[in-house]
Scaffold this motif. Structure first.
Motif, short mmCIF file in Angstrom:
data_model
loop_
_atom_site.label_atom_id
_atom_site.label_comp_id
_atom_site.label_asym_id
_atom_site.label_seq_id
_atom_site.Cartn_x
_atom_site.Cartn_y
_atom_site.Cartn_z
N ARG A 40 45.65 38.34 48.85
CA ARG A 40 44.83 38.50 47.64
C ARG A 40 43.43 37.96 47.95
N TYR A 47 36.84 43.08 37.56
CA TYR A 47 37.56 44.21 38.18
C TYR A 47 36.60 45.05 39.01
N LEU A 57 35.82 43.32 42.20
CA LEU A 57 36.98 43.33 43.10
C LEU A 57 37.13 44.69 43.77
N GLY A 83 44.20 40.05 39.98
CA GLY A 83 43.73 41.31 40.54
C GLY A 83 43.66 42.41 39.49
#
Ligand code: 1CP
Length: 347
Positions: free
Chosen positions: A22, A306, A309, A345
């Motif tokens: 992660r 988000y 990411l 995530g």
């Protein structure tokens, strides 16, 4: 070469572009004024007391990792204390740092900044790192740091803020030879300070070169890069990963690629996708959420996390961070949401 521990912290592995399960997360200026427990300690102690007492510095270092599930703790110190090894006095009051400029004549003078680095000057820093490493969970990385040579140079000006950055550029343009001698002296001290931190337990070193992005594209390779690399060489020789951070670097991406840093930390003005293409697969990326997002509602925070990411995930090594420090007015509840969102995530 150092023998590698069996399992290094996630943050260290991501910075070396090794596969991770992660995205790791930590935040620049994660310790400090936005935390009520920090403000409480500051009512009882001056900033200098907190920095110079290993017990107190360790407590402040650990405060954010005790509250949030961060992947690293950054040692509580300040980039400007390096000036003590140049014979330049620095103090901190509620309005910020006060540096006694050695260049009040409006000219550079190498005799004004003689390097007198002795590890004994920073025993408190080494002890803080040793103590923090002992108390920190094994899977969390201990981060050390130094200032970038140009940024430190800009704090030696006899003025502050925008004027200091203007004067720093003027003096380098007018007295390039003397300017480079001073930058080299600063870089030697910064390298020695980085080495001291690694030897005391820092597993990553970040070079905070906050203001280097104000240099034009042709001044950065002359007045910033060679001196940054002096610091980075020293860190590389010790076998720990390094992060180079500067703000406003879109025009410098090609130059950042050439630096000897393991990772490049970007602010929110830089497009992560473009940066990842220009910097190539060898460099890890760190960044770059706009700290203003922390002042927004929860939906905005989640959406923006988000997005970062998704974009950052396209580079080989990615570490989630802000594009600059946590603002003092940030609500700790929002930081908690941000850290949890990164750890879970994209849904
Ligand atoms: O009043 C207080 O309690 C002091 C506020 C404070 C804190 C908490 C200062 C004064 N420094 C720090 C600690 C600090 N500084 C850390 C460790 C904490 C952490 O990151 O969690 C670090 C990494 C720094 C780095 C630093 N200091 C930079 C580079 C990063 C950046 O924010 O751009 C710079 C430019 C400084 C100088 C400095 N020290 C303190 C202030 C208010 C400033 C900025 C002055 C300015 O605006 O020019």
């Amino acid at each position: 070469m150092k023998t590698k521990p069996v399992l290094e912290p996630l943050l260290v592995r991501a910075l070396q572009c090794e596969p991770v399960q992660r995205v790791p997360v930590w935040l620049m200026r994660q310790a400090g004024r936005y935390l009520p427990e920090y403000r409480k300690l500051r009512q009882e102690h001056s900033f200098e007391e907190l920095i110079k007492s290993p017990e107190l510095a360790t407590r402040v270092t650990l405060q954010p990792v005790e509250r949030f599930d961060l992947d690293g703790a950054i040692i509580f110190f300040d980039i400007l204390y390096l000036f003590e090894a140049l014979g330049v006095n620095v103090t901190f009051d509620d309005s910020g740092p006060k540096v006694q400029s050695p260049f009040t004549s409006g000219k550079l003078d190498t005799s004004a900044t003689r390097m007198s680095f002795e590890p004994g000057m920073f025993t408190h820093l080494a002890e803080s790192l040793e103590m923090a490493r002992k108390k920190l969970a094994r899977e969390k990385a201990l981060i050390g740091f130094v200032g970038g040579p140009f940024t430190l140079f800009s704090y030696l000006m006899p003025c502050v803020g925008e004027s200091a950055l203007l004067q720093a550029r003027r003096l380098l343009l007018e007295q390039p030879g003397t300017g480079k001698e001073i930058l080299a002296t600063i870089a030697e001290v910064a390298g020695a300070l980085a080495e001291l931190q690694v030897k005391a337990g820092a597993q990553v070193i970040q070079v905070f070169d906050t203001w280097a992005g104000i240099l034009p594209g042709d001044m950065f390779p002359e007045f910033a890069a060679p001196f940054i690399d002096i610091v980075l060489d020293r860190i590389n020789n010790l076998g720990v990963p390094s992060i180079y951070f500067a703000r406003n670097t879109t025009h410098l991406l090609g130059e950042l690629k050439k630096l000897k840093a393991s990772a490049i930390s970007l602010d929110w003005t830089v497009d992560l996708k473009i940066a990842s293409q220009v910097l190539g697969p060898e460099k890890a990326l760190q960044g770059n959420l706009d700290p203003a997002v922390l002042l927004c509602g929860n939906n905005v925070i989640q959406d923006r996390v988000y997005k970062a990411l998704r974009q950052g995930g396209e580079s080989r090594g990615f570490v989630f961070n802000l594009g600059h420090g946590v603002p003092p007015q940030a609500d700790p509840g929002k930081i908690e949401l941000l850290v949890d969102t990164v750890r879970k995530g994209p849904t």
